[in-house]
Design a protein around this motif. Sequence first.
Motif, PDB file in Angstrom:
ATOM      1  N   ALA A  77      -0.366  -1.360   8.020  1.00  0.00           N
ATOM      2  CA  ALA A  77      -1.136  -0.371   8.770  1.00  0.00           C
ATOM      3  C   ALA A  77      -2.266   0.150   7.888  1.00  0.00           C
ATOM      4  O   ALA A  77      -2.121   0.273   6.663  1.00  0.00           O
ATOM      5  CB  ALA A  77      -0.229   0.770   9.206  1.00  0.00           C
ATOM      6  N   VAL A  78      -3.418   0.434   8.504  1.00  0.00           N
ATOM      7  CA  VAL A  78      -4.586   0.916   7.752  1.00  0.00           C
ATOM      8  C   VAL A  78      -4.228   2.176   6.972  1.00  0.00           C
ATOM      9  O   VAL A  78      -4.678   2.378   5.837  1.00  0.00           O
ATOM     10  CB  VAL A  78      -5.763   1.173   8.716  1.00  0.00           C
ATOM     11  N   GLN A  79      -3.398   3.009   7.547  1.00  0.00           N
ATOM     12  CA  GLN A  79      -3.004   4.249   6.889  1.00  0.00           C
ATOM     13  C   GLN A  79      -2.317   3.989   5.553  1.00  0.00           C
ATOM     14  O   GLN A  79      -2.477   4.758   4.602  1.00  0.00           O
ATOM     15  CB  GLN A  79      -2.076   5.043   7.813  1.00  0.00           C
ATOM     16  N   ALA A  80      -1.555   2.861   5.513  1.00  0.00           N
ATOM     17  CA  ALA A  80      -0.851   2.530   4.275  1.00  0.00           C
ATOM     18  C   ALA A  80      -1.637   1.566   3.407  1.00  0.00           C
ATOM     19  O   ALA A  80      -1.242   1.278   2.277  1.00  0.00           O
ATOM     20  CB  ALA A  80       0.511   1.919   4.607  1.00  0.00           C
ATOM     21  N   PRO A  90      -1.697  -1.546  -3.197  1.00  0.00           N
ATOM     22  CA  PRO A  90      -1.097  -2.841  -3.578  1.00  0.00           C
ATOM     23  C   PRO A  90      -0.685  -3.665  -2.363  1.00  0.00           C
ATOM     24  O   PRO A  90      -0.793  -4.889  -2.383  1.00  0.00           O
ATOM     25  CB  PRO A  90       0.120  -2.415  -4.413  1.00  0.00           C
ATOM     26  N   ALA A  91      -0.213  -3.015  -1.293  1.00  0.00           N
ATOM     27  CA  ALA A  91       0.196  -3.735  -0.087  1.00  0.00           C
ATOM     28  C   ALA A  91      -0.987  -4.455   0.547  1.00  0.00           C
ATOM     29  O   ALA A  91      -0.889  -5.608   0.984  1.00  0.00           O
ATOM     30  CB  ALA A  91       0.828  -2.769   0.909  1.00  0.00           C
ATOM     31  N   ALA A  92      -2.139  -3.781   0.598  1.00  0.00           N
ATOM     32  CA  ALA A  92      -3.334  -4.380   1.188  1.00  0.00           C
ATOM     33  C   ALA A  92      -3.854  -5.521   0.328  1.00  0.00           C
ATOM     34  O   ALA A  92      -4.258  -6.586   0.838  1.00  0.00           O
ATOM     35  CB  ALA A  92      -4.420  -3.322   1.376  1.00  0.00           C
ATOM     36  N   LEU A  93      -3.862  -5.295  -0.997  1.00  0.00           N
ATOM     37  CA  LEU A  93      -4.333  -6.341  -1.909  1.00  0.00           C
ATOM     38  C   LEU A  93      -3.427  -7.583  -1.829  1.00  0.00           C
ATOM     39  O   LEU A  93      -3.907  -8.719  -1.864  1.00  0.00           O
ATOM     40  CB  LEU A  93      -4.378  -5.796  -3.342  1.00  0.00           C
ATOM     41  N   ILE A 103     -10.362  -8.316   0.152  1.00  0.00           N
ATOM     42  CA  ILE A 103      -9.965  -7.238   1.052  1.00  0.00           C
ATOM     43  C   ILE A 103     -11.080  -6.927   2.063  1.00  0.00           C
ATOM     44  O   ILE A 103     -10.813  -6.584   3.224  1.00  0.00           O
ATOM     45  CB  ILE A 103      -9.602  -5.965   0.233  1.00  0.00           C
ATOM     46  N   GLU A 104     -12.350  -7.115   1.643  1.00  0.00           N
ATOM     47  CA  GLU A 104     -13.472  -6.810   2.524  1.00  0.00           C
ATOM     48  C   GLU A 104     -13.581  -7.794   3.696  1.00  0.00           C
ATOM     49  O   GLU A 104     -14.254  -7.505   4.704  1.00  0.00           O
ATOM     50  CB  GLU A 104     -14.791  -6.817   1.738  1.00  0.00           C
ATOM     51  N   GLN A 105     -12.947  -8.937   3.569  1.00  0.00           N
ATOM     52  CA  GLN A 105     -13.059  -9.966   4.606  1.00  0.00           C
ATOM     53  C   GLN A 105     -11.995  -9.821   5.699  1.00  0.00           C
ATOM     54  O   GLN A 105     -12.011 -10.573   6.679  1.00  0.00           O
ATOM     55  CB  GLN A 105     -12.935 -11.366   3.965  1.00  0.00           C
TER      56      GLN A 105
END
Length: 329
Positions: A77-80, A90-93, A103-105
């Motif tokens: 989720a964007v929030q996390a 770290p979760a997003a990366l 991440i930008e893509q």
Amino acid sequence: MNTKTLLIELGTEELPPKLLKGLGISFKKSILKALQDAELSSTKECKLFAAPRRLAIAVENVQTQQPDQSVERRGPAVQAAFKDDGSASPAALGFAKSCGVDIEQLDRLKTDKGEWLYFKQEVSGQNIAELIQDILDQTIKQLPIAKRMRWGDSDVEFVRPVHWLTVLHDDTVLSAEILELQSSNQSRGHRFHGEKKFSLSNAAAYESELESKGYVIVDFDRRQSMIKQQIEDLAASVNGKIEQDQALLDEVTGLVEYPHALLGSIDQRFMDVPQESLISSMRDHQKYFHIVDANNSLMPYFITVSNIDSKDPERVKSGNERVLRARLS
């Protein structure tokens, strides 16, 4: 859609005749499943070939390339996915790395339950030439071989030593290597008749060229039908009949590449022995078919199925009669 016939043949030393039919069925199931999993074919039917020195399969309408695929993945989720300072968590990366992008893509997916990081990519299907190696590897691993053997100084293990591998997509050789064999369009003929080694013109011609060039009836069911017809005709020639014995018929079919049945005689002095003993000895030790009369009594004849087309069949017949006399004695 570009589809062609796929032929795979694995050439070996003589396979265990009692296992041949089962190995062939497993060979067929494994290849068809691998083709379906790879989305190269949806068929459940194909032409299976199983002979003493080979397992083979011909599958029609196998695609040259997988269909393109759309890969969609939902991440955290964007929030996390982002910290208070806006940097990626770290979760997003980790999600971006697993997708092979920065991440930008990553896109964002909005739903009534919130907003999520989202990745979508169009993936081109792979060519069959790129997939055939894995298909063959899976097939060999899945064959039901209880006891594998080694030969020479190799570490390769299989039910019997292997000698050649044929892989054709119509007339195109697909490059692959299994059991230290490199694929080609080469096949081999009968142990004693036909051409010892020859090139196949294309996958669809496999069965006909094995017979015309190699003197091999490669279709298990057809070879069995030939044996059944030959032994029934010979039994009828002495006013007898063959008792049904499917296990023996399967085993003999697994012993010969091109069947030639011969009628032999049982020495009259052995006919006082209980017929069950005579039948058992002929069936279990010599792989002979016995003949009974209209009352199901054993007649003084047997039928052997030879793997050679002898120029002197009487000599082959007398040799088998001599062997039987020695065993019954």
